[in-house]
Design an enzyme around this catalytic site. Structure first.
Site, PDB file in Angstrom:
ATOM      1  N   CYS A   1      10.325  -3.306  -4.596  1.00  0.00           N
ATOM      2  CA  CYS A   1       9.294  -4.104  -5.252  1.00  0.00           C
ATOM      3  C   CYS A   1       7.956  -3.799  -4.590  1.00  0.00           C
ATOM      4  CB  CYS A   1       9.550  -5.601  -5.200  1.00  0.00           C
ATOM      5  SG  CYS A   1      11.001  -6.096  -6.110  1.00  0.00           S
TER       6      CYS A   1
ATOM      7  N   LYS B   1      12.495   4.038  -3.325  1.00  0.00           N
ATOM      8  CA  LYS B   1      12.224   4.877  -2.166  1.00  0.00           C
ATOM      9  C   LYS B   1      12.212   4.085  -0.872  1.00  0.00           C
ATOM     10  CE  LYS B   1       9.227   8.594  -0.721  1.00  0.00           C
ATOM     11  NZ  LYS B   1      10.336   9.558  -0.691  1.00  0.00           N
TER      12      LYS B   1
HETATM   13  C1  G6P Z   1      16.226   4.965   0.544  1.00  0.00           C
HETATM   14  C2  G6P Z   1      15.622   6.193  -0.092  1.00  0.00           C
HETATM   15  C3  G6P Z   1      15.865   7.401   0.816  1.00  0.00           C
HETATM   16  C4  G6P Z   1      15.332   7.117   2.213  1.00  0.00           C
HETATM   17  C5  G6P Z   1      15.925   5.830   2.789  1.00  0.00           C
HETATM   18  C6  G6P Z   1      15.262   5.449   4.102  1.00  0.00           C
HETATM   19  O1  G6P Z   1      17.611   5.068   0.578  1.00  0.00           O
HETATM   20  O2  G6P Z   1      16.161   6.418  -1.379  1.00  0.00           O
HETATM   21  O3  G6P Z   1      15.217   8.534   0.284  1.00  0.00           O
HETATM   22  O4  G6P Z   1      15.690   8.163   3.049  1.00  0.00           O
HETATM   23  O5  G6P Z   1      15.702   4.758   1.867  1.00  0.00           O
HETATM   24  O6  G6P Z   1      13.898   5.213   3.897  1.00  0.00           O
HETATM   25  P1  G6P Z   1      12.837   5.422   5.038  1.00  0.00           P
HETATM   26  O7  G6P Z   1      11.560   4.939   4.410  1.00  0.00           O
HETATM   27  O8  G6P Z   1      13.266   4.550   6.169  1.00  0.00           O
HETATM   28  O9  G6P Z   1      12.815   6.853   5.377  1.00  0.00           O
END
Ligand code: G6P
Length: 610
Positions: free
Chosen positions: A2, A605
């Protein structure tokens, strides 16, 4: 998860908020909406249509203030009723929410017993109804004291009372129409303010932004206030007040100028952000390599003093953490235990004072990662972090905070931020063995070679391979440093194409994995000069069962049905770029299957809920 964006100022508030939300769309794209105060009432606009192509002409409002939200559904289906902003019964105020109210059922039950009516299935509406209740009680008191209407102070009191009842990681932003008031409050989920200051006082403004991240408003201003947990920011009449919820007293806002980085938010002629961000890597890796030796050495000193070194992250960031652990092990002889952030409970007892916990995160706001960091800090561990988003909470909690300088990454999949994190890991490992300078030279050579990798011929080979992969399963096999590259590749393929992709250490093949191989099963085998003999044996065993061998390698091999070139091998920094062929394959598999790789189904993301 969000995205929140609010604006007060001289520009068109609706346009400014929609542009801000477009930059926050990576946080969730189930629906989006706006709340705009018009005279003494709130007008709301909600839609399930995509933000990037938003047509805002029907919202013919030129107000000075608006509040927006892009949703990643947690409670309640994806529909207009559950879409934020939610509005009070009187239409006096509206609020948006990022997080999960973990005790919302208990709170809702109490309200239902008081015959409060609900229209949506969201946990957010519980907050709206609770604030309404508090305001009603305050209004009664005010009337007794002959005050005719609610004041900003009443709103602050009501919001802070309600906020203290909410369990979980939450951020709220509320606007009140009659008072032209904007209030944000955070505990666990991100919130950052930006102002274009005016000349009157340091914290009075011409324009104000309140958002989930810095990049969403960084094209307007770099003057930011990082709202901390259990702080409330109140904005009215060009003034900002920051209140500490522990004491209910005002605290001096600490305005700071954040990094000015590349902020380009267009696809720049590429068909998707994903392919643009993959091809940017030869430019982003050198920015990550700009990390200073003294900063690394300070962290290494702490590592040398520690009994244990741990490394954590979630999703792609955890797999990168595993890769960095392998670099530390193989290059520097340092054993760092990789721990997925969401499994921290199982390891907490092993954490001792002065241990070093290295956290990898693009956003710096991942709930699982923050949760682990907070627990480790309570055990007096030292925290080092590698974060891409300036101003993130994870950096603020860190004893050694590094930025990866990859710039905004819009595609949900981690591509350029992954190689930036690996660049940090490589430099860290090489600095431990006093080879910082030579590592920088290796990275320079690597970048030069990588800049030639994204040529049409190479891209076409990968695109045509994507057309050959028609089944529902892909397996990836490698050993040593390729185990991590395989895991990241499998994640990228899953996320972008929805094909079941799974990586195994090649040594697992004969212990079970081989039962999965049928005629034509695609098996990606990672091979370089360090493992060619071993992987040739593995590939022949797969081939003997009819598997389709896709070699990721520099050198051809007669066992390969298809081959994708590794960008670089004759350079020990090539560990950084081994993940790139699978990024490209994932991209073309998504395109081949008609998916938008920038916004895979169900994903967000930045995962700011547990
Ligand atoms: C989600 C996203 C991933 C990312 C993960 C950790 O699962 O889809 O692409 O690697 O979160 O996010 P961060 O912001 O901590 O790298």
């Amino acid at each position: 998860m969000c995205g929140i964006f609010a604006y007060i100022g001289k520009n068109n508030a609706v346009t400014t908020v929609v542009q801000g939300l477009q930059r926050l769309e990576y946080r969730g794209y189930d629906s989006w909406g706006l709340a705009i105060p018009i005279q003494n009432s709130i007008e709301v606009y909600k839609t399930l249509d995509p933000l990037q192509t938003a047509d805002i002409t029907p919202i013919d409002v030129k107000g000075a203030m608006a509040l927006g939200h892009t949703r990643w559904a947690t409670h309640g289906a994806v529909n207009i009723t559950n879409c934020h902003p939610h509005v009070s019964s009187s239409k006096q105020f509206s609020l948006v929410h990022n997080g999960i109210v973990e005790n919302y059922q208990a709170l809702k039950t109490q309200l239902v017993l008081q015959e409060v009516k609900f229209v949506s299935e969201t946990d957010t509406e519980v907050i709206v109804r609770l604030i309404e209740n508090e305001l009603n009680q305050l209004q009664l008191k005010d009337e007794i004291q002959k005050e005719s209407r609610l004041t900003p102070k009443d709103y602050q009191t009501a919001i802070s009372q309600v906020f203290k009842k909410l369990e979980g990681r939450n951020t709220l932003v509320l606007i009140c129409a009659e008072l032209q008031l904007l209030i944000g409050i955070r505990n666990g989920s991100p919130l950052i303010a930006g102002i274009k200051p005016n000349n009157i006082t340091a914290d009075s403004y011409d324009e104000l932004f309140l958002a989930s991240d810095y990049y969403s408003f960084a094209q307007h201003t770099h003057t930011c206030l990082l709202v901390n947990d259990l702080q409330m920011i109140c904005c009215e009449q060009n003034r900002v007040q920051l209140i500490d919820l522990h004491t209910n007293k005002s605290v001096e806002p600490d305005w700071q100028i954040l990094e000015r980085q590349e902020l380009e938010h267009s696809r720049e002629g590429f068909s998707h952000f994903m392919i643009k961000e993959i091809q940017q890597q030869w430019e982003t890796i050198p920015r990550a390599a700009a990390v200073e030796r003294q900063q690394l050495e300070a962290m290494i000193k702490a590592i040398n003093n520690a009994n244990n070194v741990f490394i954590t992250g979630a999703g792609a960031a955890f797999f990168i953490g595993e890769q960095i652990a392998a670099m530390l092990r193989e290059i520097a002889g340092i054993f760092a235990t990789p721990i997925p952030a969401y499994e921290s409970e199982s390891y907490l007892a092993s954490i001792e004072p002065n241990d070093v916990l290295i956290a990898i995160s693009q956003s710096g706001e991942t709930a699982d990662t923050l949760n682990f960091i907070e627990q480790a800090k309570r055990k007096r561990a030292l925290v080092a972090s590698v974060v891409n988003m300036p101003g993130a909470m994870l950096s603020r909690l860190s004893d050694f905070a590094f930025l990866s300088y990859a710039g905004p990454e819009v595609c949900v999949l981690s591509t350029k931020s992954s190689t930036s994190q690996l660049t940090f890991g490589y430099l860290l490992a090489k600095t431990v063995i006093h080879q910082y300078e030579s590592a920088k030279v290796e990275i320079e050579q690597l970048i030069h070679q990588l800049s030639h990798y994204f040529n049409d011929e190479n891209l076409q080979i990968i695109e045509s391979l994507a057309q050959k992969i028609t089944g529902d399963n892909v397996y990836l096999l490698g050993n040593r440093h390729f185990i991590g590259a395989g895991k990241i590749g499998a994640l990228n393929i899953k996320e972008a194409s929805y094909i079941h992709a799974e990586a195994f250490p090649a040594g697992e093949l004969k212990h079970g994995v081989i039962a999965l191989i049928e005629k034509g099963t695609p098996v990606i085998c990672f091979m370089d000069e360090t493992n060619a003999t071993y992987m040739t044996a593995i590939a022949s065993e797969v081939k003997a069962r009819g598997g389709m061998i896709i070699g990721i390698s520099q050198q051809p091999n007669e066992l390969f049905d298809y081959m994708l070139k590794l960008p670089v091998t004759d350079n020990s920094a090539s560990l950084i770029t081994h993940i790139i062929p699978c990024q490209l394959l994932a991209y073309y598999l998504a395109i081949q299957r008609g998916h938008n790789p920038d916004k895979p189904r169900n994903l967000a993301k930045s995962v700011t809920v547990i």
